[in-house]
Design a protein around this motif. Structure first.
Motif, PDB file in Angstrom:
ATOM      1  N   LEU A  67     -65.960 102.240 -22.742  1.00 36.38           N
ATOM      2  CA  LEU A  67     -65.349 100.938 -23.025  1.00 36.38           C
ATOM      3  C   LEU A  67     -65.444 100.007 -21.818  1.00 36.38           C
ATOM      4  N   ASP A  68     -65.157 100.547 -20.640  1.00 32.84           N
ATOM      5  CA  ASP A  68     -65.236  99.739 -19.414  1.00 32.84           C
ATOM      6  C   ASP A  68     -66.657  99.244 -19.184  1.00 32.84           C
ATOM      7  N   ASP A  69     -67.629 100.157 -19.307  1.00 30.59           N
ATOM      8  CA  ASP A  69     -69.034  99.778 -19.081  1.00 30.59           C
ATOM      9  C   ASP A  69     -69.514  98.757 -20.107  1.00 30.59           C
ATOM     10  N   ALA A  70     -68.986  98.851 -21.325  1.00 30.75           N
ATOM     11  CA  ALA A  70     -69.373  97.907 -22.378  1.00 30.75           C
ATOM     12  C   ALA A  70     -68.623  96.581 -22.267  1.00 30.75           C
ATOM     13  N   GLY A  71     -67.574  96.569 -21.441  1.00 28.93           N
ATOM     14  CA  GLY A  71     -66.812  95.347 -21.266  1.00 28.93           C
ATOM     15  C   GLY A  71     -65.935  94.997 -22.463  1.00 28.93           C
ATOM     16  N   VAL A  72     -65.437  96.032 -23.161  1.00 28.94           N
ATOM     17  CA  VAL A  72     -64.563  95.804 -24.315  1.00 28.94           C
ATOM     18  C   VAL A  72     -63.251  96.557 -24.100  1.00 28.94           C
ATOM     19  N   ASP A  73     -62.200  96.095 -24.780  1.00 25.45           N
ATOM     20  CA  ASP A  73     -60.897  96.728 -24.573  1.00 25.45           C
ATOM     21  C   ASP A  73     -60.622  97.882 -25.525  1.00 25.45           C
ATOM     22  N   GLY A  74     -61.391  97.993 -26.598  1.00 27.38           N
ATOM     23  CA  GLY A  74     -61.214  99.106 -27.524  1.00 27.38           C
ATOM     24  C   GLY A  74     -60.068  98.918 -28.489  1.00 27.38           C
ATOM     25  N   ALA A  75     -59.528  97.709 -28.577  1.00 30.47           N
ATOM     26  CA  ALA A  75     -58.425  97.433 -29.498  1.00 30.47           C
ATOM     27  C   ALA A  75     -58.991  96.974 -30.838  1.00 30.47           C
ATOM     28  N   TYR A  76     -59.139  97.907 -31.764  1.00 30.69           N
ATOM     29  CA  TYR A  76     -59.690  97.629 -33.090  1.00 30.69           C
ATOM     30  C   TYR A  76     -58.715  98.115 -34.148  1.00 30.69           C
ATOM     31  N   THR A  77     -58.683  97.408 -35.262  1.00 28.64           N
ATOM     32  CA  THR A  77     -57.891  97.860 -36.403  1.00 28.64           C
ATOM     33  C   THR A  77     -58.845  98.230 -37.518  1.00 28.64           C
ATOM     34  N   ALA A  78     -58.446  99.169 -38.337  1.00 32.28           N
ATOM     35  CA  ALA A  78     -59.316  99.647 -39.414  1.00 32.28           C
ATOM     36  C   ALA A  78     -59.679  98.543 -40.404  1.00 32.28           C
ATOM     37  N   VAL A  79     -58.798  97.572 -40.587  1.00 34.03           N
ATOM     38  CA  VAL A  79     -59.057  96.524 -41.581  1.00 34.03           C
ATOM     39  C   VAL A  79     -59.673  95.256 -40.981  1.00 34.03           C
ATOM     40  N   GLY A  80     -59.799  95.211 -39.665  1.00 39.23           N
ATOM     41  CA  GLY A  80     -60.393  94.041 -39.015  1.00 39.23           C
ATOM     42  C   GLY A  80     -61.899  93.996 -39.224  1.00 39.23           C
ATOM     43  N   LEU A 120     -64.497 105.448 -31.976  1.00 39.27           N
ATOM     44  CA  LEU A 120     -63.708 105.754 -30.776  1.00 39.27           C
ATOM     45  C   LEU A 120     -63.032 107.117 -30.888  1.00 39.27           C
ATOM     46  N   ASP A 121     -62.505 107.439 -32.066  1.00 41.44           N
ATOM     47  CA  ASP A 121     -61.882 108.756 -32.272  1.00 41.44           C
ATOM     48  C   ASP A 121     -62.891 109.886 -32.073  1.00 41.44           C
ATOM     49  N   ILE A 122     -64.085 109.691 -32.612  1.00 44.58           N
ATOM     50  CA  ILE A 122     -65.125 110.728 -32.508  1.00 44.58           C
ATOM     51  C   ILE A 122     -65.585 110.873 -31.058  1.00 44.58           C
ATOM     52  N   VAL A 123     -65.785 109.755 -30.371  1.00 43.96           N
ATOM     53  CA  VAL A 123     -66.193 109.814 -28.960  1.00 43.96           C
ATOM     54  C   VAL A 123     -65.132 110.539 -28.141  1.00 43.96           C
ATOM     55  N   GLU A 124     -63.872 110.194 -28.356  1.00 36.96           N
ATOM     56  CA  GLU A 124     -62.805 110.831 -27.602  1.00 36.96           C
ATOM     57  C   GLU A 124     -62.735 112.335 -27.895  1.00 36.96           C
ATOM     58  N   SER A 125     -62.875 112.709 -29.164  1.00 34.31           N
ATOM     59  CA  SER A 125     -62.777 114.138 -29.498  1.00 34.31           C
ATOM     60  C   SER A 125     -63.987 114.929 -29.008  1.00 34.31           C
ATOM     61  N   VAL A 131     -64.429 109.845 -20.690  1.00 32.99           N
ATOM     62  CA  VAL A 131     -65.753 109.322 -21.063  1.00 32.99           C
ATOM     63  C   VAL A 131     -65.592 108.143 -22.010  1.00 32.99           C
ATOM     64  N   CYS A 132     -64.667 108.255 -22.949  1.00 36.59           N
ATOM     65  CA  CYS A 132     -64.421 107.155 -23.886  1.00 36.59           C
ATOM     66  C   CYS A 132     -63.998 105.901 -23.121  1.00 36.59           C
ATOM     67  N   GLN A 133     -63.093 106.049 -22.165  1.00 36.98           N
ATOM     68  CA  GLN A 133     -62.638 104.899 -21.389  1.00 36.98           C
ATOM     69  C   GLN A 133     -63.762 104.328 -20.529  1.00 36.98           C
ATOM     70  N   MET A 189     -71.618  99.802 -27.166  1.00 34.58           N
ATOM     71  CA  MET A 189     -70.865 101.006 -26.799  1.00 34.58           C
ATOM     72  C   MET A 189     -71.749 102.245 -26.897  1.00 34.58           C
ATOM     73  N   ILE A 190     -72.587 102.312 -27.912  1.00 35.10           N
ATOM     74  CA  ILE A 190     -73.491 103.462 -28.074  1.00 35.10           C
ATOM     75  C   ILE A 190     -74.463 103.538 -26.904  1.00 35.10           C
ATOM     76  N   VAL A 191     -75.012 102.399 -26.492  1.00 35.49           N
ATOM     77  CA  VAL A 191     -75.947 102.362 -25.363  1.00 35.49           C
ATOM     78  C   VAL A 191     -75.232 102.806 -24.084  1.00 35.49           C
ATOM     79  N   CYS A 192     -74.010 102.325 -23.881  1.00 35.28           N
ATOM     80  CA  CYS A 192     -73.245 102.735 -22.692  1.00 35.28           C
ATOM     81  C   CYS A 192     -72.937 104.232 -22.733  1.00 35.28           C
ATOM     82  N   LEU A 193     -72.549 104.745 -23.891  1.00 36.93           N
ATOM     83  CA  LEU A 193     -72.268 106.169 -24.031  1.00 36.93           C
ATOM     84  C   LEU A 193     -73.519 106.992 -23.744  1.00 36.93           C
TER      85      LEU A 193
END
Length: 180
Positions: A26-39, A10-15, A21-23, A49-53
């Motif tokens: 996420l919308d097209d993929a139907g996900v909220d984008g709330a991820y934690t590094a340790v999850g 997500l950081d790379i897509v946004e940058s 485009v990042c949002q 997300m890659i296919v949607c991007l």
């Protein structure tokens, strides 16, 4: 799949493409984008997300995966543990360290982890042939990671990728240092 892969994506897509485009991705993929590094998250969400991007940007999923892998290498390098202070000094030594130490440690830390596997087929000082085996079929991300590694070590190297099976869960990489 560990959350750091998602948060970095997500950081790379946004940058690279911007917040809008990042949002949209996420919308097209139907996900909220709330991820934690340790999850831990289903790798199929990343693929979605890659296919949607790809649809949004017109860039093929393979090219996006490779660009992501290359950018991800630099970010993961900063968290790369050193055993006894030994630092890899080449692409070959780095890849060996990833398989022999990092993937082993990931399995120890996370009982349900299923990191990719590298099987080393052949190696000389100028040639490495290895198989990448992963149920996630993200071989183009692996190719990007290898390219990022080659750039990091400032090596002149030819890299080829040959699928061993149709779904690309098993791919053979040949890395050859160019004489110089």
């Amino acid at each position: 799949m560990k959350g750091i892969i998602f948060t970095e994506f997500l950081d790379i897509v946004e940058s690279r493409f911007g917040l809008d485009v990042c949002q949209q991705m996420l919308d097209d993929a139907g996900v909220d984008g709330a991820y934690t590094a340790v999850g831990s998250y289903d790798h199929r969400v990343l693929v979605k997300m890659i296919v949607c991007l790809s649809k949004i940007t017109g860039v093929s999923p393979e090219v996006l995966q490779e660009a992501y892998g290359e950018a991800l290498f630099t970010r993961l390098l900063s968290s790369f543990p050193l055993d006894n202070g030994e630092k890899p000094n080449s692409t070959f030594s780095f890849i060996e360290r990833v398989e022999r130490h990092i993937h082993t440690e990931v399995k120890k830390l996370y009982a349900n982890a299923n990191p990719p596997q590298f099987d080393f087929i052949s190696q000389t000082s100028a040639l490495m042939i290895l198989d990448y085996i992963s149920a996630r079929c993200l071989s183009h991300v692996c190719l990007g990671l290898i390219r990022g590694c080659v750039k990091h070590f400032n090596e002149d190297m030819a890299i080829s990728m040959e699928p061993v099976n149709q779904d690309q869960s098993h791919v053979r990489f040949t890395l050859k240092l160019n004489a110089g």
